[in-house]
Design a protein around this motif. Structure first.
Motif, mmCIF file in Angstrom:
data_model
loop_
_atom_site.group_PDB
_atom_site.id
_atom_site.type_symbol
_atom_site.label_atom_id
_atom_site.label_comp_id
_atom_site.label_asym_id
_atom_site.label_seq_id
_atom_site.Cartn_x
_atom_site.Cartn_y
_atom_site.Cartn_z
ATOM 1 N N ARG A 143 -13.831 35.402 27.776
ATOM 2 C CA ARG A 143 -12.954 34.394 27.167
ATOM 3 C C ARG A 143 -13.741 33.209 26.604
ATOM 4 N NH1 ARG A 143 -7.531 34.776 28.888
ATOM 5 N NH2 ARG A 143 -7.223 32.517 28.723
ATOM 6 N N SER A 144 -15.060 33.279 26.685
ATOM 7 C CA SER A 144 -15.897 32.176 26.224
ATOM 8 C C SER A 144 -15.915 32.095 24.698
ATOM 9 C CB SER A 144 -17.321 32.351 26.751
ATOM 10 O OG SER A 144 -18.182 31.382 26.200
ATOM 11 N N GLU A 145 -16.091 30.877 24.181
ATOM 12 C CA GLU A 145 -16.223 30.692 22.731
ATOM 13 C C GLU A 145 -17.668 30.877 22.280
ATOM 14 O OE1 GLU A 145 -17.137 26.631 24.411
ATOM 15 O OE2 GLU A 145 -15.874 28.365 24.888
ATOM 16 N N ASP A 146 -18.561 31.063 23.249
ATOM 17 C CA ASP A 146 -19.974 31.286 22.955
ATOM 18 C C ASP A 146 -20.229 32.789 22.834
ATOM 19 O OD1 ASP A 146 -22.922 30.437 22.989
ATOM 20 O OD2 ASP A 146 -22.812 31.854 24.665
ATOM 21 N N LEU A 147 -20.853 33.226 21.753
ATOM 22 C CA LEU A 147 -21.038 34.653 21.487
ATOM 23 C C LEU A 147 -21.852 35.338 22.576
ATOM 24 C CD1 LEU A 147 -20.803 37.178 19.763
ATOM 25 C CD2 LEU A 147 -22.748 36.365 18.405
ATOM 26 N N LEU A 148 -22.920 34.694 23.037
ATOM 27 C CA LEU A 148 -23.761 35.312 24.056
ATOM 28 C C LEU A 148 -22.964 35.585 25.323
ATOM 29 C CD1 LEU A 148 -26.500 36.250 25.117
ATOM 30 C CD2 LEU A 148 -26.989 33.866 25.760
ATOM 31 N N ASN A 149 -22.199 34.598 25.767
ATOM 32 C CA ASN A 149 -21.415 34.769 26.986
ATOM 33 C C ASN A 149 -20.257 35.746 26.792
ATOM 34 O OD1 ASN A 149 -22.300 32.753 29.259
ATOM 35 N ND2 ASN A 149 -22.520 31.633 27.336
ATOM 36 N N SER B 187 -15.070 35.482 20.193
ATOM 37 C CA SER B 187 -15.762 34.208 20.414
ATOM 38 C C SER B 187 -15.617 33.250 19.235
ATOM 39 C CB SER B 187 -17.247 34.463 20.689
ATOM 40 O OG SER B 187 -17.864 35.099 19.584
ATOM 41 N N SER B 188 -15.426 33.801 18.049
ATOM 42 C CA SER B 188 -15.316 32.948 16.859
ATOM 43 C C SER B 188 -13.873 32.572 16.536
ATOM 44 C CB SER B 188 -15.930 33.666 15.654
ATOM 45 O OG SER B 188 -15.239 34.880 15.383
ATOM 46 N N SER B 189 -12.943 33.034 17.350
ATOM 47 C CA SER B 189 -11.530 32.831 17.015
ATOM 48 C C SER B 189 -10.893 31.658 17.743
ATOM 49 C CB SER B 189 -10.733 34.105 17.332
ATOM 50 O OG SER B 189 -10.768 34.372 18.726
ATOM 51 N N HIS B 190 -11.647 30.986 18.620
ATOM 52 C CA HIS B 190 -11.009 29.925 19.400
ATOM 53 C C HIS B 190 -12.029 28.907 19.889
ATOM 54 C CE1 HIS B 190 -12.581 31.541 23.235
ATOM 55 N NE2 HIS B 190 -12.378 32.729 22.697
ATOM 56 N N SER B 191 -11.508 27.750 20.244
ATOM 57 C CA SER B 191 -12.276 26.730 20.948
ATOM 58 C C SER B 191 -12.130 27.015 22.441
ATOM 59 C CB SER B 191 -11.733 25.346 20.584
ATOM 60 O OG SER B 191 -10.343 25.289 20.838
ATOM 61 N N PRO B 192 -12.666 26.182 23.333
ATOM 62 C CA PRO B 192 -12.538 26.464 24.772
ATOM 63 C C PRO B 192 -11.089 26.703 25.205
ATOM 64 C CG PRO B 192 -14.108 24.708 24.424
ATOM 65 C CD PRO B 192 -13.505 25.001 23.082
ATOM 66 N N ILE B 193 -10.885 27.749 26.006
ATOM 67 C CA ILE B 193 -9.550 28.093 26.497
ATOM 68 C C ILE B 193 -9.588 28.193 28.017
ATOM 69 C CG2 ILE B 193 -8.858 29.296 24.395
ATOM 70 C CD1 ILE B 193 -9.513 31.936 25.749
#
Length: 427
Positions: free
Chosen positions: A82-88, A414-420
């Motif tokens: 659910r992270s907004e960071d691609l690596l995570n 990861s590119s579709s949202h800010s922190p959730i």
């Protein structure tokens, strides 16, 4: 309807629904119940007399295999996805694929070995296998986790390593003994379960972003079961189609059939009842539903669940005694046991969530629709045995394509949202 499509649909929807139901119960016993149901319905749907002759035993083995994966912790890993960071996010989805793959590998592998007994008439050395799997799990865990310190889900349990070691030992056992049908069943179950878990987490993220009020965690669980069932059924159909099954005479009742029923119908549901209805305080669940007399309704749910378990035992015992007295082929035994286990699991879920008292848990009623659809496909649509015209896809190529799709899903998610809410950071 095309027979292959029918078998694939029955197994996929059955395991998807049962695995979603399992979300209310969790752990090894919940996974075992779901896996056992799917294995029985797969055998019923094929109409394969060789497999029916070992149907209950192989389904118990499948239940044990799917249940073993229940020891793995994955809550934090879902959060990585659910992270907004691609690596995570990529790490989260790939690790969910590993966890889902281990579910499928163990469940499909042990189930496939059970089918091998019916196909060849030769007994699998189960005692050797379980010793090897136990040793493999212990050695792999202590080497990877304790010695090398390679952790997937800190600070949660790293029991995935136990399952991985057991899975490696299982693969070695199948390769060493030339159980090609079981091996293909295991590999495609692993691919399906792995892809289904990762894809399910992606759907959960998209569902949250959609703003639709629904239990998308349950969608993720359904996805794991659906694709795991798809892989298991495809692997079994294509894995055994080139083998020449031995002639199977009418099977008489034997102690192994009784013990398989004991495990599937008595022991697993009893453990689920004890863990979910006796050890939990259900009154808090009914309080959340706005019930003033929550303790009373909780007691009613516990009593009703126990009554369902008792009825399940009585109906199964009667069916088994009729089977023993008539010396009939075990097809009828399977045809009764499968639906009984399915409807009992469904009713347990409704009682545990209080869905019989108050609307609001839409997924509980979707389980009922799925159950009815599976029954219609299984018993109302004509079955003429396995149609052997499914293409033989390579397990390696299929796994590679699945992994590439998972990485693409990680990029999209990861590119579709800010922190959730619920997002976790591993790195």
């Amino acid at each position: 309807m095309n027979q292959n499509l029918r078998i694939l649909l029955i197994t996929s929807i059955t395991l998807g629904t049962a695995w979603a139901i399992r979300g209310q119960f969790g752990h090894e016993q919940g996974a075992a119940w779901a896996g056992g149901i799917a294995c029985i319905f797969f055998i019923i749907s094929t109409g394969n007399k060789n497999w029916e002759s070992v149907g209950l035993k192989s389904s118990l083995m499948g239940a044990i295999g799917w249940g073993l994966g229940g020891m793995m912790s994955y809550g934090v890993v879902v959060g990585y996805g659910r992270s907004e960071d691609l690596l995570n996010a990529g790490y989260g989805l790939v690790m969910l694929a590993v966890i889902g793959g281990l579910y499928g590998l163990l469940g499909g592998g042990l189930f496939g070995l059970g089918l091998e007994e019916g196909n060849s008439g030769k007994k699998v050395a189960w005692h050797h296998l379980f010793v090897e799997m136990t040793a493999g799990g212990i050695v792999f865990y202590y080497f990877i986790i304790e010695q090398l310190g390679i952790l997937m889900t800190p600070p949660r349990s790293e029991a995935w390593a136990v399952c991985a070691g057991a899975g490696i030992a299982l693969i070695y056992f199948m390769v060493r003994n030339s159980y090609q049908g079981a091996l293909r069943t295991a590999l495609f179950s692993a691919i399906g379960g792995g892809f289904g878990f990762a894809f399910g987490d992606f759907l959960q993220v998209m569902g949250y972003l959609s703003g639709i009020q629904f239990n998308f965690w349950n969608v993720m669980e359904y996805s794991l079961g659906f694709f795991g069932g798809l892989g298991m059924s495809y692997g079994a159909i294509t894995g055994f189609k080139k083998s020449s099954p031995v002639p199977i005479e009418t099977i008489k009742a034997n102690p192994r059939t009784g013990w398989a029923l004991f495990g599937l119908v008595f022991l697993i549901p009893l453990i689920v009842f004890q863990k979910s209805f006796l050890e939990k305080d259900l009154s808090s669940e009914f309080t959340k539903l706005g019930v003033s007399t929550s303790s009373t309704w909780a007691a009613i749910s516990v009593g009703a669940a126990f009554l369902i378990w008792v009825i399940l035992q009585l109906l199964t015992w009667k069916n088994y005694k009729d089977f023993c007295a008539s010396h009939s082929f075990p097809e009828r035994l399977l045809n009764v046991t499968g639906p009984l286990l399915f409807i009992s699991y469904l009713l347990f879920s409704i009682l545990l969530t209080g869905s019989y008292f108050k609307w609001g848990r839409l997924e509980q009623y979707l389980y009922i629709l799925n159950f009815i659809f599976v029954l219609v496909l299984t018993f109302k649509v004509e079955k003429n045995g396995i149609n052997t015209h499914l293409p033989d896809y390579s397990a390696v190529k299929t796994a590679t394509i699945a992994m590439l799709i998972i990485l693409l899903l990680a990029i999209i998610a990861s590119s579709s949202h800010s922190p959730i809410p619920g997002a976790q950071m591993r790195f």
